[in-house]
Design a protein around this motif. Structure first.
Motif, PDB file in Angstrom:
ATOM      1  N   PRO A 184       4.002  27.061  -9.432  1.00  9.42           N
ATOM      2  CA  PRO A 184       4.461  25.809  -8.832  1.00  9.42           C
ATOM      3  C   PRO A 184       5.460  26.040  -7.700  1.00  9.42           C
ATOM      4  O   PRO A 184       6.162  27.049  -7.676  1.00  9.42           O
ATOM      5  N   PHE A 185       5.492  25.101  -6.767  1.00 12.18           N
ATOM      6  CA  PHE A 185       6.505  25.113  -5.720  1.00 12.18           C
ATOM      7  C   PHE A 185       6.762  23.683  -5.270  1.00 12.18           C
ATOM      8  O   PHE A 185       5.964  22.790  -5.520  1.00 12.18           O
ATOM      9  N   SER A 186       7.883  23.476  -4.621  1.00 15.36           N
ATOM     10  CA  SER A 186       8.222  22.183  -4.034  1.00 15.36           C
ATOM     11  C   SER A 186       8.335  22.355  -2.531  1.00 15.36           C
ATOM     12  O   SER A 186       8.736  23.410  -2.050  1.00 15.36           O
ATOM     13  N   GLY A 187       7.947  21.319  -1.805  1.00 11.33           N
ATOM     14  CA  GLY A 187       8.012  21.374  -0.352  1.00 11.33           C
ATOM     15  C   GLY A 187       8.065  19.980   0.232  1.00 11.33           C
ATOM     16  O   GLY A 187       8.086  18.981  -0.492  1.00 11.33           O
ATOM     17  N   ASN A 188       8.061  19.910   1.557  1.00  8.86           N
ATOM     18  CA  ASN A 188       8.106  18.645   2.275  1.00  8.86           C
ATOM     19  C   ASN A 188       6.800  18.459   3.025  1.00  8.86           C
ATOM     20  O   ASN A 188       6.430  19.291   3.843  1.00  8.86           O
ATOM     21  N   VAL A 189       6.080  17.344   2.741  1.00  4.13           N
ATOM     22  CA  VAL A 189       4.774  17.112   3.354  1.00  4.13           C
ATOM     23  C   VAL A 189       4.867  16.376   4.686  1.00  4.13           C
ATOM     24  O   VAL A 189       3.888  16.296   5.397  1.00  4.13           O
ATOM     25  N   GLY A 190       6.009  15.812   5.009  1.00  3.89           N
ATOM     26  CA  GLY A 190       6.166  15.061   6.254  1.00  3.89           C
ATOM     27  C   GLY A 190       6.594  13.632   5.971  1.00  3.89           C
ATOM     28  O   GLY A 190       7.139  13.335   4.908  1.00  3.89           O
ATOM     29  N   ASP A 191       6.325  12.731   6.911  1.00  2.00           N
ATOM     30  CA  ASP A 191       6.682  11.321   6.755  1.00  2.00           C
ATOM     31  C   ASP A 191       5.470  10.546   6.263  1.00  2.00           C
ATOM     32  O   ASP A 191       4.325  10.917   6.535  1.00  2.00           O
ATOM     33  N   ALA A 192       5.732   9.434   5.558  1.00  2.00           N
ATOM     34  CA  ALA A 192       4.638   8.644   4.993  1.00  2.00           C
ATOM     35  C   ALA A 192       4.997   7.168   4.993  1.00  2.00           C
ATOM     36  O   ALA A 192       6.172   6.795   5.107  1.00  2.00           O
ATOM     37  N   LYS A 193       3.953   6.347   4.863  1.00  2.00           N
ATOM     38  CA  LYS A 193       4.164   4.924   4.648  1.00  2.00           C
ATOM     39  C   LYS A 193       3.170   4.471   3.600  1.00  2.00           C
ATOM     40  O   LYS A 193       2.078   5.031   3.469  1.00  2.00           O
ATOM     41  N   SER A 194       3.569   3.481   2.837  1.00  2.00           N
ATOM     42  CA  SER A 194       2.764   2.992   1.734  1.00  2.00           C
ATOM     43  C   SER A 194       2.932   1.485   1.649  1.00  2.00           C
ATOM     44  O   SER A 194       4.049   0.978   1.750  1.00  2.00           O
ATOM     45  N   GLY A 195       1.834   0.776   1.488  1.00  3.84           N
ATOM     46  CA  GLY A 195       1.898  -0.677   1.351  1.00  3.84           C
ATOM     47  C   GLY A 195       0.839  -1.149   0.384  1.00  3.84           C
ATOM     48  O   GLY A 195      -0.135  -0.446   0.115  1.00  3.84           O
ATOM     49  N   GLY A 196       1.042  -2.329  -0.147  1.00  2.00           N
ATOM     50  CA  GLY A 196       0.048  -2.855  -1.067  1.00  2.00           C
ATOM     51  C   GLY A 196       0.536  -4.088  -1.788  1.00  2.00           C
ATOM     52  O   GLY A 196       1.500  -4.736  -1.378  1.00  2.00           O
ATOM     53  N   PHE A 197      -0.161  -4.391  -2.891  1.00  3.25           N
ATOM     54  CA  PHE A 197       0.202  -5.551  -3.690  1.00  3.25           C
ATOM     55  C   PHE A 197      -0.121  -5.276  -5.148  1.00  3.25           C
ATOM     56  O   PHE A 197      -0.895  -4.371  -5.482  1.00  3.25           O
ATOM     57  N   GLU A 198       0.486  -6.068  -6.007  1.00  2.00           N
ATOM     58  CA  GLU A 198       0.192  -6.012  -7.429  1.00  2.00           C
ATOM     59  C   GLU A 198       0.265  -7.423  -7.986  1.00  2.00           C
ATOM     60  O   GLU A 198       1.021  -8.259  -7.497  1.00  2.00           O
ATOM     61  N   VAL A 199      -0.536  -7.683  -9.008  1.00  2.00           N
ATOM     62  CA  VAL A 199      -0.549  -8.988  -9.652  1.00  2.00           C
ATOM     63  C   VAL A 199      -0.725  -8.782 -11.158  1.00  2.00           C
ATOM     64  O   VAL A 199      -1.462  -7.885 -11.583  1.00  2.00           O
ATOM     65  N   GLU A 200      -0.007  -9.567 -11.930  1.00  2.00           N
ATOM     66  CA  GLU A 200      -0.108  -9.546 -13.387  1.00  2.00           C
ATOM     67  C   GLU A 200      -0.233 -10.987 -13.866  1.00  2.00           C
ATOM     68  O   GLU A 200       0.405 -11.876 -13.318  1.00  2.00           O
ATOM     69  N   ALA A 201      -1.025 -11.191 -14.906  1.00  2.00           N
ATOM     70  CA  ALA A 201      -1.146 -12.512 -15.514  1.00  2.00           C
ATOM     71  C   ALA A 201      -1.186 -12.342 -17.021  1.00  2.00           C
ATOM     72  O   ALA A 201      -1.763 -11.379 -17.529  1.00  2.00           O
ATOM     73  N   SER A 202      -0.557 -13.266 -17.726  1.00  2.00           N
ATOM     74  CA  SER A 202      -0.621 -13.261 -19.183  1.00  2.00           C
ATOM     75  C   SER A 202      -0.867 -14.687 -19.662  1.00  2.00           C
ATOM     76  O   SER A 202      -0.427 -15.644 -19.034  1.00  2.00           O
ATOM     77  N   ALA A 203      -1.574 -14.795 -20.765  1.00  2.00           N
ATOM     78  CA  ALA A 203      -1.856 -16.097 -21.361  1.00  2.00           C
ATOM     79  C   ALA A 203      -1.655 -15.988 -22.862  1.00  2.00           C
ATOM     80  O   ALA A 203      -2.050 -14.988 -23.477  1.00  2.00           O
ATOM     81  N   GLN A 204      -1.033 -17.007 -23.430  1.00  2.14           N
ATOM     82  CA  GLN A 204      -0.817 -17.049 -24.869  1.00  2.14           C
ATOM     83  C   GLN A 204      -1.324 -18.409 -25.360  1.00  2.14           C
ATOM     84  O   GLN A 204      -0.551 -19.350 -25.520  1.00  2.14           O
ATOM     85  N   PRO A 205      -2.655 -18.497 -25.632  1.00  2.00           N
ATOM     86  CA  PRO A 205      -3.234 -19.780 -26.031  1.00  2.00           C
ATOM     87  C   PRO A 205      -2.720 -20.281 -27.389  1.00  2.00           C
ATOM     88  O   PRO A 205      -2.636 -21.480 -27.605  1.00  2.00           O
ATOM     89  N   ASN A 265      -3.856  -7.068 -15.220  1.00  2.50           N
ATOM     90  CA  ASN A 265      -3.062  -6.600 -14.081  1.00  2.50           C
ATOM     91  C   ASN A 265      -3.963  -5.843 -13.127  1.00  2.50           C
ATOM     92  O   ASN A 265      -4.986  -5.278 -13.534  1.00  2.50           O
ATOM     93  N   ALA A 266      -3.595  -5.856 -11.862  1.00  6.40           N
ATOM     94  CA  ALA A 266      -4.334  -5.116 -10.842  1.00  6.40           C
ATOM     95  C   ALA A 266      -3.376  -4.765  -9.711  1.00  6.40           C
ATOM     96  O   ALA A 266      -2.415  -5.486  -9.447  1.00  6.40           O
ATOM     97  N   SER A 267      -3.653  -3.634  -9.062  1.00  6.26           N
ATOM     98  CA  SER A 267      -2.837  -3.246  -7.910  1.00  6.26           C
ATOM     99  C   SER A 267      -3.689  -2.493  -6.890  1.00  6.26           C
ATOM    100  O   SER A 267      -4.691  -1.871  -7.241  1.00  6.26           O
ATOM    101  N   TYR A 268      -3.274  -2.593  -5.655  1.00  5.25           N
ATOM    102  CA  TYR A 268      -3.893  -1.860  -4.557  1.00  5.25           C
ATOM    103  C   TYR A 268      -2.772  -1.230  -3.748  1.00  5.25           C
ATOM    104  O   TYR A 268      -1.779  -1.898  -3.421  1.00  5.25           O
ATOM    105  N   THR A 269      -2.904   0.048  -3.427  1.00  7.37           N
ATOM    106  CA  THR A 269      -1.912   0.747  -2.621  1.00  7.37           C
ATOM    107  C   THR A 269      -2.616   1.549  -1.531  1.00  7.37           C
ATOM    108  O   THR A 269      -3.553   2.290  -1.814  1.00  7.37           O
ATOM    109  N   ASP A 270      -2.159   1.390  -0.309  1.00 11.88           N
ATOM    110  CA  ASP A 270      -2.655   2.193   0.801  1.00 11.88           C
ATOM    111  C   ASP A 270      -1.506   3.097   1.236  1.00 11.88           C
ATOM    112  O   ASP A 270      -0.523   2.627   1.799  1.00 11.88           O
ATOM    113  N   SER A 271      -1.612   4.382   0.911  1.00 10.54           N
ATOM    114  CA  SER A 271      -0.556   5.331   1.271  1.00 10.54           C
ATOM    115  C   SER A 271      -1.101   6.320   2.286  1.00 10.54           C
ATOM    116  O   SER A 271      -2.243   6.766   2.175  1.00 10.54           O
ATOM    117  N   ARG A 272      -0.291   6.635   3.273  1.00 10.61           N
ATOM    118  CA  ARG A 272      -0.728   7.539   4.333  1.00 10.61           C
ATOM    119  C   ARG A 272       0.413   8.462   4.757  1.00 10.61           C
ATOM    120  O   ARG A 272       1.557   8.040   4.826  1.00 10.61           O
TER     121      ARG A 272
END
Length: 179
Positions: free
Chosen positions: A87-108, A117-124
């Motif tokens: 293993p090693f650690s390093g720096n990959v550069g600069d990044a940006k990430s955006g997206g959304f998430e949604v959760e719903a619950s129902a108790q009848p 729940n669902a989420s979408y993330t676009d990371s670059r």
């Protein structure tokens, strides 16, 4: 934040953070033929922006939470493995990430609960560090584009101190870049 009524809450959030520099072991430095891993890798920093809401309906038996986010990350630190498993650690550069998430619950009923729940993330990687030895075309390491889940819970009281519970959960986590 703004509370429109007891069943509707809206918010904006921003945060900033950083991680300090770190050190690699001698084995990682010996195996490297690239500029990284260095004996010492640099710190990184992050700015995060989020907007969201929490709402409730039907006498609070249905709840929905939704959020959209954007993150700007400078000099991203990541942990990787050489083919030899070192293993090693390093720096990959600069990044940006955006997206959304949604959760719903129902108790009848008081005994039955559903959640989704669902989420979408676009990371670059927006500015790669040319000295980093891994391919990063697939985005940030460990950041899948899609994730979703569902759960069901049924709890019935049988006696004063005894309850029966049945639950079912399912989760999908999409592909992500590991190298």
């Amino acid at each position: 934040s703004y509370t429109a009524n007891p069943n509707a809450f809206f918010y904006l959030n921003t945060a900033s953070g950083y991680r300090r520099t770190g050190f690699n072991s001698g084995a990682a430095s010996i195996l490297s033929g690239a500029a990284q891993p260095n004996r010492q890798y640099a710190g990184d920093s992050l700015w995060s922006f989020e907007a969201g809401s929490k709402t409730a309906f039907l006498d609070q038996r249905v709840r929905v939470r939704a959020a959209a986010f954007m993150q700007y990350w400078n000099n991203v630190q990541t942990d990787q493995l050489f083919a030899a498993g070192v293993p090693f650690s390093g720096n990959v550069g600069d990044a940006k990430s955006g997206g959304f998430e949604v959760e719903a619950s129902a108790q009848p009923t008081s005994a039955l609960q559903f959640k989704l729940n669902a989420s979408y993330t676009d990371s670059r990687i927006t500015r790669p560090d040319v000295g980093f030895p891994a391919r990063l075309q697939a985005g940030l390491p460990g950041a899948p584009h899609f994730a979703a889940g569902a759960s069901f819970l049924y709890r019935q009281r049988i006696a004063h101190d005894v309850s029966a519970t049945a639950s079912l959960r399912s989760m999908y986590v999409g592909k992500s870049n590991i190298a």
